[in-house]
Design a protein around this motif. Structure first.
Motif, mmCIF file in Angstrom:
data_model
loop_
_atom_site.group_PDB
_atom_site.id
_atom_site.type_symbol
_atom_site.label_atom_id
_atom_site.label_comp_id
_atom_site.label_asym_id
_atom_site.label_seq_id
_atom_site.Cartn_x
_atom_site.Cartn_y
_atom_site.Cartn_z
ATOM 1 N N MET A 1 30.157 -85.522 -95.235
ATOM 2 C CA MET A 1 30.791 -84.186 -95.167
ATOM 3 C C MET A 1 30.030 -83.179 -94.249
ATOM 4 S SD MET A 1 33.782 -82.590 -95.722
ATOM 5 C CE MET A 1 34.464 -81.324 -95.906
ATOM 6 N N LYS A 2 28.656 -83.211 -94.605
ATOM 7 C CA LYS A 2 27.946 -82.194 -94.069
ATOM 8 C C LYS A 2 27.811 -82.510 -92.402
ATOM 9 C CE LYS A 2 25.074 -78.755 -94.351
ATOM 10 N NZ LYS A 2 25.576 -77.345 -94.448
ATOM 11 N N LYS A 3 27.664 -83.816 -92.326
ATOM 12 C CA LYS A 3 27.564 -84.149 -90.622
ATOM 13 C C LYS A 3 28.688 -83.818 -89.898
ATOM 14 C CE LYS A 3 24.087 -87.853 -90.816
ATOM 15 N NZ LYS A 3 23.966 -89.418 -90.562
ATOM 16 N N GLU A 4 30.055 -83.982 -90.533
ATOM 17 C CA GLU A 4 31.113 -83.734 -89.881
ATOM 18 C C GLU A 4 31.189 -81.828 -89.690
ATOM 19 O OE1 GLU A 4 35.561 -84.685 -89.423
ATOM 20 O OE2 GLU A 4 34.000 -86.199 -90.075
ATOM 21 N N GLN A 5 30.656 -81.342 -90.456
ATOM 22 C CA GLN A 5 30.569 -79.913 -90.388
ATOM 23 C C GLN A 5 29.978 -79.523 -89.101
ATOM 24 O OE1 GLN A 5 32.617 -77.598 -91.989
ATOM 25 N NE2 GLN A 5 31.732 -76.002 -90.464
ATOM 26 N N ASN A 6 28.641 -80.097 -89.342
ATOM 27 C CA ASN A 6 27.667 -79.856 -88.017
ATOM 28 C C ASN A 6 28.095 -80.223 -86.907
ATOM 29 O OD1 ASN A 6 25.884 -78.918 -89.969
ATOM 30 N ND2 ASN A 6 24.600 -80.568 -90.018
ATOM 31 N N LYS A 7 28.823 -81.091 -86.717
ATOM 32 C CA LYS A 7 29.545 -81.716 -85.480
ATOM 33 C C LYS A 7 30.628 -80.818 -85.089
ATOM 34 C CE LYS A 7 30.232 -86.213 -84.678
ATOM 35 N NZ LYS A 7 30.834 -87.429 -84.803
ATOM 36 N N ASP A 8 31.585 -80.317 -86.023
ATOM 37 C CA ASP A 8 32.301 -79.350 -85.655
ATOM 38 C C ASP A 8 31.800 -77.948 -85.190
ATOM 39 O OD1 ASP A 8 34.516 -81.239 -86.259
ATOM 40 O OD2 ASP A 8 34.766 -80.144 -88.400
ATOM 41 N N ASP A 9 30.650 -77.580 -85.856
ATOM 42 C CA ASP A 9 30.077 -76.322 -85.527
ATOM 43 C C ASP A 9 29.536 -76.458 -84.233
ATOM 44 O OD1 ASP A 9 30.700 -75.217 -87.712
ATOM 45 O OD2 ASP A 9 28.719 -75.662 -88.713
ATOM 46 N N ALA A 10 28.783 -77.606 -84.023
ATOM 47 C CA ALA A 10 28.164 -77.819 -82.469
ATOM 48 C C ALA A 10 29.267 -77.941 -81.298
ATOM 49 C CB ALA A 10 27.401 -79.170 -82.522
ATOM 50 N N SER A 11 30.582 -78.368 -81.659
ATOM 51 C CA SER A 11 31.278 -78.578 -80.620
ATOM 52 C C SER A 11 32.022 -77.008 -80.529
ATOM 53 C CB SER A 11 32.707 -79.393 -81.347
ATOM 54 O OG SER A 11 33.790 -79.328 -80.571
ATOM 55 N N LYS A 12 32.210 -76.328 -81.604
ATOM 56 C CA LYS A 12 32.726 -74.924 -81.239
ATOM 57 C C LYS A 12 31.687 -74.166 -80.612
ATOM 58 C CE LYS A 12 34.885 -71.080 -82.741
ATOM 59 N NZ LYS A 12 35.750 -70.674 -81.539
ATOM 60 N N ILE A 13 30.481 -74.434 -80.877
ATOM 61 C CA ILE A 13 29.423 -73.267 -80.154
ATOM 62 C C ILE A 13 29.390 -73.899 -78.636
ATOM 63 C CG2 ILE A 13 26.655 -73.345 -79.715
ATOM 64 C CD1 ILE A 13 26.658 -73.611 -82.852
ATOM 65 N N GLU A 14 29.697 -75.250 -78.259
ATOM 66 C CA GLU A 14 29.611 -75.697 -76.912
ATOM 67 C C GLU A 14 30.932 -75.067 -76.338
ATOM 68 O OE1 GLU A 14 29.948 -79.642 -74.195
ATOM 69 O OE2 GLU A 14 29.320 -79.745 -76.569
ATOM 70 N N GLN A 15 32.043 -75.171 -77.000
ATOM 71 C CA GLN A 15 33.260 -74.529 -76.590
ATOM 72 C C GLN A 15 33.263 -73.094 -76.130
ATOM 73 O OE1 GLN A 15 36.361 -75.625 -79.367
ATOM 74 N NE2 GLN A 15 36.712 -77.492 -78.532
ATOM 75 N N ASP A 16 32.659 -72.395 -77.005
ATOM 76 C CA ASP A 16 32.335 -70.840 -76.941
ATOM 77 C C ASP A 16 31.500 -70.576 -75.728
ATOM 78 O OD1 ASP A 16 33.718 -70.247 -79.086
ATOM 79 O OD2 ASP A 16 32.305 -69.822 -80.371
#
Length: 50
Positions: free
Chosen positions: A1-16
């Protein structure tokens, strides 16, 4: 679950970051266009005053 959250956060940061770069590019070209219009206007005034 934590890895999925980190991946989502990284994706959001990249999009931003990509969105920010696009906005910066748009601002740069808008300022460039304005500067070109001002230069053209100045040139036309110089030609009229000759």
């Amino acid at each position: 679950m934590k890895k999925e959250q980190n991946k989502d956060d990284a994706s959001k940061i990249e999009q931003d970051q990509q969105h920010s770069m696009v906005c910066n590019d748009q601002l740069f070209f808008q300022e460039l266009r304005i500067a070109a219009e001002e230069a053209e206007r100045d040139h036309m005034e110089e030609v009229e005053n000759e």
